[in-house]
Every structure is written in structure tokens, then in C-alpha cells.
Write a protein that holds these residues in place. Sequence first.
Motif, PDB file in Angstrom:
ATOM      1  N   ALA B 369      20.329  52.651  33.635  1.00 30.39           N
ATOM      2  CA  ALA B 369      19.007  52.924  34.454  1.00 30.39           C
ATOM      3  C   ALA B 369      17.905  52.740  33.942  1.00 30.39           C
ATOM      4  CB  ALA B 369      19.177  53.613  35.566  1.00 30.39           C
ATOM      5  N   GLY B 370      17.854  53.871  32.839  1.00 30.22           N
ATOM      6  CA  GLY B 370      16.635  54.073  31.910  1.00 30.22           C
ATOM      7  C   GLY B 370      16.315  52.962  31.054  1.00 30.22           C
ATOM      8  N   ALA B 371      17.613  52.108  30.407  1.00 31.89           N
ATOM      9  CA  ALA B 371      17.019  51.187  29.599  1.00 31.89           C
ATOM     10  C   ALA B 371      16.407  49.999  30.376  1.00 31.89           C
ATOM     11  CB  ALA B 371      18.319  50.705  28.948  1.00 31.89           C
ATOM     12  N   VAL B 372      17.028  49.797  31.596  1.00 30.44           N
ATOM     13  CA  VAL B 372      16.571  48.614  32.315  1.00 30.44           C
ATOM     14  C   VAL B 372      15.180  48.792  32.889  1.00 30.44           C
ATOM     15  CG1 VAL B 372      16.775  47.468  34.570  1.00 30.44           C
ATOM     16  CG2 VAL B 372      18.855  47.911  33.240  1.00 30.44           C
ATOM     17  N   ILE B 373      14.832  50.044  33.407  1.00 26.91           N
ATOM     18  CA  ILE B 373      13.599  50.451  33.811  1.00 26.91           C
ATOM     19  C   ILE B 373      12.531  50.520  32.786  1.00 26.91           C
ATOM     20  CG2 ILE B 373      12.112  52.316  34.821  1.00 26.91           C
ATOM     21  CD1 ILE B 373      14.466  53.017  36.393  1.00 26.91           C
ATOM     22  N   GLY B 374      12.985  50.993  31.644  1.00 30.28           N
ATOM     23  CA  GLY B 374      11.995  51.140  30.418  1.00 30.28           C
ATOM     24  C   GLY B 374      11.678  49.483  29.804  1.00 30.28           C
ATOM     25  N   TYR B 375      12.785  48.780  29.922  1.00 31.16           N
ATOM     26  CA  TYR B 375      12.694  47.577  29.544  1.00 31.16           C
ATOM     27  C   TYR B 375      11.793  46.834  30.406  1.00 31.16           C
ATOM     28  CZ  TYR B 375      13.468  42.720  27.688  1.00 31.16           C
ATOM     29  OH  TYR B 375      13.419  41.460  27.404  1.00 31.16           O
ATOM     30  N   GLY B 376      11.909  46.831  31.451  1.00 31.80           N
ATOM     31  CA  GLY B 376      11.024  46.215  32.575  1.00 31.80           C
ATOM     32  C   GLY B 376       9.726  46.623  32.515  1.00 31.80           C
ATOM     33  N   ALA B 377       9.582  48.055  32.354  1.00 29.95           N
ATOM     34  CA  ALA B 377       8.307  48.769  32.308  1.00 29.95           C
ATOM     35  C   ALA B 377       7.481  48.058  31.026  1.00 29.95           C
ATOM     36  CB  ALA B 377       8.173  50.154  32.308  1.00 29.95           C
ATOM     37  N   TYR B 378       8.040  47.763  29.923  1.00 29.81           N
ATOM     38  CA  TYR B 378       7.277  47.507  28.864  1.00 29.81           C
ATOM     39  C   TYR B 378       7.303  46.097  28.437  1.00 29.81           C
ATOM     40  CZ  TYR B 378       4.987  51.658  27.564  1.00 29.81           C
ATOM     41  OH  TYR B 378       3.951  52.655  27.758  1.00 29.81           O
ATOM     42  N   THR B 379       7.994  45.183  29.177  1.00 24.99           N
ATOM     43  CA  THR B 379       7.600  43.683  29.141  1.00 24.99           C
ATOM     44  C   THR B 379       6.797  43.249  30.179  1.00 24.99           C
ATOM     45  OG1 THR B 379       9.798  43.411  30.585  1.00 24.99           O
ATOM     46  CG2 THR B 379      10.090  43.206  27.963  1.00 24.99           C
ATOM     47  N   SER B 380       6.365  43.769  31.006  1.00 34.11           N
ATOM     48  CA  SER B 380       5.227  43.474  32.003  1.00 34.11           C
ATOM     49  C   SER B 380       4.156  44.022  31.719  1.00 34.11           C
ATOM     50  CB  SER B 380       5.836  43.988  33.390  1.00 34.11           C
ATOM     51  OG  SER B 380       7.150  43.632  33.742  1.00 34.11           O
ATOM     52  N   LEU B 381       3.121  43.390  31.488  1.00 34.28           N
ATOM     53  CA  LEU B 381       1.925  43.803  31.146  1.00 34.28           C
ATOM     54  C   LEU B 381       1.016  43.967  32.540  1.00 34.28           C
ATOM     55  CD1 LEU B 381       0.490  41.418  28.186  1.00 34.28           C
ATOM     56  CD2 LEU B 381       1.633  43.459  28.188  1.00 34.28           C
ATOM     57  N   PRO B 382       0.142  44.767  32.665  1.00 31.51           N
ATOM     58  CA  PRO B 382      -0.571  45.198  33.691  1.00 31.51           C
ATOM     59  C   PRO B 382      -1.256  43.936  34.293  1.00 31.51           C
ATOM     60  CG  PRO B 382      -1.604  46.479  32.156  1.00 31.51           C
ATOM     61  CD  PRO B 382      -0.370  45.675  31.495  1.00 31.51           C
ATOM     62  N   ASP B 383      -1.484  44.035  35.703  1.00 35.31           N
ATOM     63  CA  ASP B 383      -2.404  43.096  36.361  1.00 35.31           C
ATOM     64  C   ASP B 383      -3.851  43.319  36.010  1.00 35.31           C
ATOM     65  OD1 ASP B 383      -0.285  42.774  39.091  1.00 35.31           O
ATOM     66  OD2 ASP B 383      -0.651  41.445  37.513  1.00 35.31           O
ATOM     67  N   ALA B 384      -4.633  42.293  35.747  1.00 36.29           N
ATOM     68  CA  ALA B 384      -5.934  42.481  35.083  1.00 36.29           C
ATOM     69  C   ALA B 384      -6.926  43.242  36.335  1.00 36.29           C
ATOM     70  CB  ALA B 384      -6.550  41.077  35.017  1.00 36.29           C
ATOM     71  N   GLU B 385      -6.494  43.238  37.701  1.00 36.52           N
ATOM     72  CA  GLU B 385      -7.394  43.735  38.504  1.00 36.52           C
ATOM     73  C   GLU B 385      -7.155  45.232  38.572  1.00 36.52           C
ATOM     74  OE1 GLU B 385      -6.435  39.650  40.961  1.00 36.52           O
ATOM     75  OE2 GLU B 385      -5.134  41.482  41.545  1.00 36.52           O
ATOM     76  N   GLY B 386      -5.964  45.650  38.063  1.00 35.57           N
ATOM     77  CA  GLY B 386      -5.655  47.060  38.226  1.00 35.57           C
ATOM     78  C   GLY B 386      -6.269  47.920  36.790  1.00 35.57           C
TER      79      GLY B 386
END
Lengths: 253, 738
Positions: B369-386
Motif C-alpha cells: 500500500a505504501g509503495a502504491v500510494i507513494g508511487y502515485g503521489a510522486y508521479t502526479s504533479l499538482p494541478d496548477a489551480e491548487g
Amino acid sequence: MIETRNVSKSYFGVSVLEGISFTADTGAVCGLIGYNGAGKTTLLRVISGMYRPETGEALLDGEAVYENAEKKSRTFMLTEDMYFPPQASLDDMRDFYAGYYPAWDEGTFASLCAAFRLDRTQKIGSFSKGMRRQAGIILAFSTKPRYLLLDEIFDGLDLSMRGVMNTLLADYVKTSNATAIVTSHNLRELEDNIDKIVMIHGRRLGYVGPVAEIKAAHGTLEQYFLSERDIDDAAFAGIFGPERNGGAAEVQT
Amino acid sequence: MAGRSGAARHDVRRQLQGSLGFASAGFCVLLFLIPFSTAGIPGDSIFSVAVTHMQMKFRFIGDDFVTAVQAFAVLYGFAFGLLSFRFVLDQRRASVYFTLGVGRVRLYLNRFLVGAALLAVTIIIPMALSLALNLVALEPYQGMTAAFLYVSAGIFVTAMAAFAVAAVGCLLAGTMPEAVFFSAALLAAPYVLSSAANTFMKHLLWGNPFGAMPFLGDAPAAPSVTDMFSSANPVLFFFEDLEAHRMFYRPLETDMPEKIAPTILVVWVVVVIATTLLGLIIMRKRRAEQAGFASKNPIVTRICAFVPLLFAGALAFDLSAGVSLVFGLAVLVVIFALGILGGDRLLLSARPHAPSIAVRAFLLLVCTAGAVIGYGAYTSLPDAEGVTAVSVSSVGAPSYVGVPALGSSTGHDYYFSAAYSFTSEADVALALRIHGEISDGGRKPLRSGTGDNFETGTVVPYDVSFTYTLESGKTKTWYYDRASLSQLRSLLAFENTEPVRLGRDAVLAGPENGDASSDMLWAREAFTGGDIFLADPTYRSMFSLSIDAENRARLLAAIRADISAQKTEDRYFPKDEPLGILMFTFDGENDVNSFSYHLNNSFVYLDESFENTLSYLNANGLWFDDGMTNSIDPDEVETLIVQPYDPYIGINKPSFPQSPYFMSYLSDSPDDFRILKDFGEKDIVKDPARKKQILSEMRSAYFLSEEGSLVAVKYKSSNKWVYKFWPGAGDSAMNDKE
């Protein structure tokens, strides 16, 4: 009275005792015999409250002994290899045990030390095997236990000391109304000084009964013991020496 | 005669007697580490005004002893726990204690309470002594008592946590070595798990900032996983607070010591109590026959195997994938060998053990779970609006760095690390675009590209980071320890942004805008206070310019205006050589010999677009048309050496970054290229036409993101070598080799 009811014990999945049930009467000495690895020491440890049996229970005068501080404070188990802290003397051990055993008797301790002629201030680590055994015996009797468990009672004792031990034990049990269970491989010494025999054979109870019965049936305890053994003597023959063929020794070239 | 309570009291007395020696030794060590360290060391005593400067209000532990106190508290409690419960590990001793008229609960509690009492006394007394010394040396101060109580409690709870773990270790193990190993593994487990996770993140997660150490500086891009979870680590949970509250050196802005937030301590008190209760349960269930036999508890054997294996495996993985592969194979061989030997020692228990299976399944689930969440968290860049702000690494000219920066320079090599912050929508969008390209590009090996692939395929060590501030106030950082030359070039897009321009203006603000030494803009110092030299790009004419402060201000204002108007393309990829080079330096005597950039000087390359600056220099007699030229006649050149620009041309692969902005320099040696080719003949250009071409096309300042060559030129009239960059693939000079 010491009683075991259907006691079974295993070590890490390996069964050592199965369904052991017997009683040792108050004011009597019960001998526990069996072949090497039969489970004698294990049974004593269950009775002392040290080990928790898988099934069944050990009772002292009707009360389960496991985690029973009151009963354990009246029980003394003299193990085959008793623990003495490094640098400890008999006086140091006296200080240790006297606080744990409410019935500790200083007079008995002093008398036994004098009788055995052991220096109370000398380090037990410098004692011989037999002297350490004597030290253990002194401490055992000085705690004035109601339940006395003696593992390999004669181990390390010379012939004269074995006689002394038998006398001490018989006198103590009678006068203190105590119950004693002893184990020994010295069956000749044992058979004259015990009231009852319990034999463990193949993890189970082999025989329980008065010594007199066994003597009547087999002559001596030794003969009974040997009659029950299942060792194949032929397996040992010729390993180191010439083969024996009846009364002659055949030399192979 | 002793009754049951008498036996229990006797047991406490015996335990106290048996522990006093060890506790005394611990007490002596703590006397040294606490009161002596703060008051007894010559040159670092609270009784010395030279140390306190009347600003130190209290200090319980000497500055160099904080780590030692923390470490000792853990070791002390750990050893004490082993000492107190070692009786269960020896068959003969266990035989005695388990047959005494004292129940297991009482045996356990007596040892625990004696241990806790002795730990408390041997910790509080040295702390109290330290407090007394502080009161004598520095007088009472607000917050002193609270800090004393908090620090004392913290050290005690740290020791108790280790004590409780060691107790549990003894009660689950069979022998003393197993107990020591297992308890140590339990204590180390949070660190091992977090550092192993960080190692895998470092290598497998492109952009991972956690624990990533930039090439410059001593702080990671983001706290390591170990630091993030230090509050859950029995060895480290109090270390930060210990450091924060063991002393107070009054700063100018406040007279109050840092406020104490005891939450973490309260949590750990609960943990210690819970561990104590766990130990009690284990004591009641412990099989006395386990004494003297190791590897009988599947949980113990698995943890004893898992923790060091994970630690060693992560270390191996950190070295290289190849090393970790060899390590893994070695472990498999050992495991199979143990199986062949028939030993149920480490991992090959034949019997399924429900709790250990449950624990393993849980750990596997958490890791996945940690690996999946971590991977997901760091392959998605934030939205410009946020995103409200983004901080991006700078790669531009170091002379104009308008933000606090770290730098390193040796000779003519230099590297700096700085980041600008952007808040406008356009700038944030630009950052996200460039960041997306870097992220999508993935982690590439450090090596040179070839041919058309040179810019995109040449990957060099570099600190590139993007830190986004979100609307929630949280920040999120991505860190990359390398970049391709084309990616570095793409970061030049920020040169035209308002923050960078304002930063440049601040650097060139002039002395009338304040003392340069009082701010963090080290690039400004030389501009505002250094000697000024003017050279032509051929370095055959050099002049020292003497101007007063008022004229310096005018000069800098002119440069400021010209640089603001200069196009990025012209600054970093000039079509022509500059007309002149201005050097501002505090070490003119030496710098004139090399005219090379280092962190303590600043350079301005004056091309035709620097109208204001050239006009000012001309108007004030500071420009010398007769002496200055930016062209070289091939007949004046004795030797011209060319070396292809390739960061990996040398025998030693670069492990430290070099800033990509090349600035020319002088040297006494023909082997002073920025990147030295160790073997092979020099490429000496002899053909006059080729020479003329190179001399006309080489540049004094250039951003090294494309193919090109480093050039060394020696004039007939000089002993010096002039180093420049010749952009473009060009024809090889190989045919001209001697």
C-alpha cells in the motif's frame, strides 16, 4: 500428598509425557524411575510448578501447584545441576533462600553444615561435585519443605554419603509429615529406602505400586528394570572389540 | 519468617542488591555526560562568561554531549532490561526462580519496578546536579525548571522504552545472544524500515526528495523517512526535544525559551506502559523450558532474520542493483544450505504459525500500500489551480543570482545551487510544464549522448528541485539529482520572469541600497565593493578601473538596465563575442592572472546591446578603443587545441556537478580544460582556415547544453593559454593531429 492427574507435556511439539497419573502419599518417599530420556525430570518440574503441562495438572494436597505461590513456598526441588551464583557461598545462598521460604530453619541449616563439614563462607564454585550436591541437600532440608522433589538424589555422593542421605530423607519425611519424590539410576540404593515406585516407560506410566510387589514378582528393582528394557544388545556388539560368540572371543583377521 | 508478602519484599531487595552495581556505573556515566559536560570542561563551562556571553540562560547538557546522552539513555535502559530479565534465559536460574514461592506476575513487576526506580534515580540526580550548577552559575531563569523537568522525564522515558523492549526480548527469546539480537532488532526496526523504504524510494522513485542530499548543503531536499518517523522511533523520539530544551541561549527577538509541547512524551509514556503490559502477558505465558534454546519462537526468529536482512539488503541496493542481486543470491544459498542441514533456524519453519503469518501478511499489505500510494503521489504533479507558489532551481549566470545560494568553486570550475520562487499563474504553468518534461523523462543513467542525441542524451549530476506551495499551505517537493543538458537549458526559460529580473536588479542595486554583506546575495558583494577590471575577449588588453562610489552606482545602474533588456538567447547563446569583459573582484592581484570566475567575483559580458554601459564607460574615459579588440588574427596564434565537449570524456566520471554556464579564463597550462581528457593525443589545429573559423566562432561565455568543443589558444606573444568554448558540432580537428 502429591498427585498428578493425566499430565501430558511436550517440548516444542515433541511429546515427552502422556497421561501420567499417580499419587505420592504424605509421610512417604516415592521413587520415580525410568530409562534415559523417559521424562522423569520433566515430571518433577511439572510437579514443582516450573513447567505448565499441556494437559492435566499437578496437585499438592488437592491444590494445583502451577502459579500457586503458597504451595510453591512449601516445595523444594533439588535439580540435578543446581544453580549457585558465581562467587556465592553457603551463607550467601542461605540469605537467598531464607527470604523466599517462610519455613526456613536456621538451626537445621547450621546443624547440616556442621554435619557435612562444609565451610559456609567458602565459595561454592570451588566445591567438588559431591560437595555441591551436599550444599544443595543442606539448603533443601533447611527450607523445611512439605513437598520435596529430589532429582538424581545420589548423584555425586560417595557410598557413605548415600547412606546419610537415605537416613536424612527417611527421618525428615516421617517427622515433618512431608511428601518426597526422588529419582535415581542407583536402583539398589533406592529400593531399600522408598515406599512406592513409579516407572515411566515410553512417555507413559509403566508401573505404579509398592516396592514390595515388584520385589515379590521380580526379586529386585534392578531385575524388574532390566526386564522392561527394549535395548538390542546385539547392536552394540563388536563395535570396538572382537565379536563375542557364546563364551569365546572370536578374533577376526 | 517470611510470608508471601515477605517473599515478594525479599525478591525486591534481592533485585535491588543485584542491580546496584550496574546502576552505580550508569550513574557515574551520567554524572559525566550531564553536569560535568555543562560545567566541568575547561573552555566550555557555564561558569565562563566567554562561553555564556551573558546570553546563555541555562544549559543542562554540554553542546557536544547531546547525542551521547541520547545514545547512552537507550543503551543504559536496554542493558538494564537484559540484566533484570536474564534469569529466564538460563535453564538453571530459571529452574530456581520459577519454583520459588513468588508468582510470575510478581517476579516481573518486581524487576520492572526496581529497574524503573533505579533508572529514575540515576537520571534525576545528575540532572538535578546540573540544575543546581546552572542556578549557581547563571541564576534562576524563567522556563528553567520546566525544561529541567521535561528533559529529565524525556531521558527517563527513553531509557524505559529501551528497558521495556529488552524485557520483552528476554521473555520471547531462549538464550542471551538471541535476546540481545532480537531486542536490538526490535529497537532498530523502525529505523531499518524507514531507512530501507527511503533507500528504495531514492532509487526507484524518480523525483523523490525524502532524504535526498543535494550536492551542496547539509540539509536534505525533504526530511528523510527516518526523520519523518522519528517520533515513532524508540531510539530517536526524544532527540529533537532534548536538543531543543536542554539549553536556552537567548536570541535578540525573544527572552522566552521554546515552548514545551509534551505530546510526544505522553504518547511514549503510553507506549512504555503498553509494552510493560505486553511483557507481563508474555511472562505469564512463557515456557520455562525455552531457557537455553534459541530459535524456538517463530516470531523471534523471523524478526531476527528480517531486520538485519532488510538492512543489509537496502545497503546493498543502495550500492548497486548488481550488488543487491549478488547479496540476494547469497541469502538464498544460505537459506537452502540451512534447509539441507535440516536446521529450522531462520526462515524455514515447517509449521505454519498463525500469528507470524498474520504479521507477515500485514507487513506485506502495508509495504504494498505504501509503495502504491507513494508511487502515485510522486508521479502526479499538482494541478496548477491548487498551487500558490513554486520554487525552482536556477541554472543561470552566477553573477546575477538574486536569491540566497550555496556555491562551490575550485580554480575555474564552479557550481552553485539556488532557487527562485514564482507565484504568477504563468510562471507556475511554466514550472509545471518543465517539471512534467523532467518527470516524464524518467531517471536516466549518467552518460553522454551522441550525435543528434547529445543534448537529450547527455545526463549530468545536478540539483534540480521543484517545491510547490499548495492552497492548503502544505508544500510538496520533487528533487532530481541529475538532468539532461536539454532539461537544464529548458530551465533558462525562467530568466525572463519577474522574480528573476527583480533578483538581478537586487544584485546590481549598488552600495547606496545597503551593505552587501548584510544580505544573502553573495553575487552582490563584488559588484558593490570589489575592484573593477576591464578586458577585451582576447585578454591581450586589461585595465583596472578606478571609480568612486557615486560612479560605481551609475555603472551598476547602467549594467542593470542593459541586462534587463538583454535577451536570454543573447546572454547564454551569443552570436558574437562580447566587446569587453568586466570583472568585479576582491582579489584583483590574483584574479587578473586568470580572469576566471569564482564565487567571490562577478562578471559582465558587454555585447553591443549594452548601450547604457558602453555609453557610460566611453563618457567617463573608461573604454579604450585602441587597446581593445574581440577578434584574433590566426597569425598571432602559436597553438590552438580543441577538445570535444563531453562531460564524460575523462577517466574519472563526474560525481559532482558543474554549472553549465561556461566563462572563459586564462591559464599557464595547455591541460587546463574544464573537463580533462586523460588519454589520447591532443587535437592541435594547424589548418589556417580551420583555425580562422574556430577563432571567429569561439565564445567567451556560453551555456553548455549543446555539442561543441573546448578550445585552448596560445598567442605567440604570451605564455598564457586562453580557454573558450566553440559551439556547434564542427568538423573534427583530428586530421590536423601531429
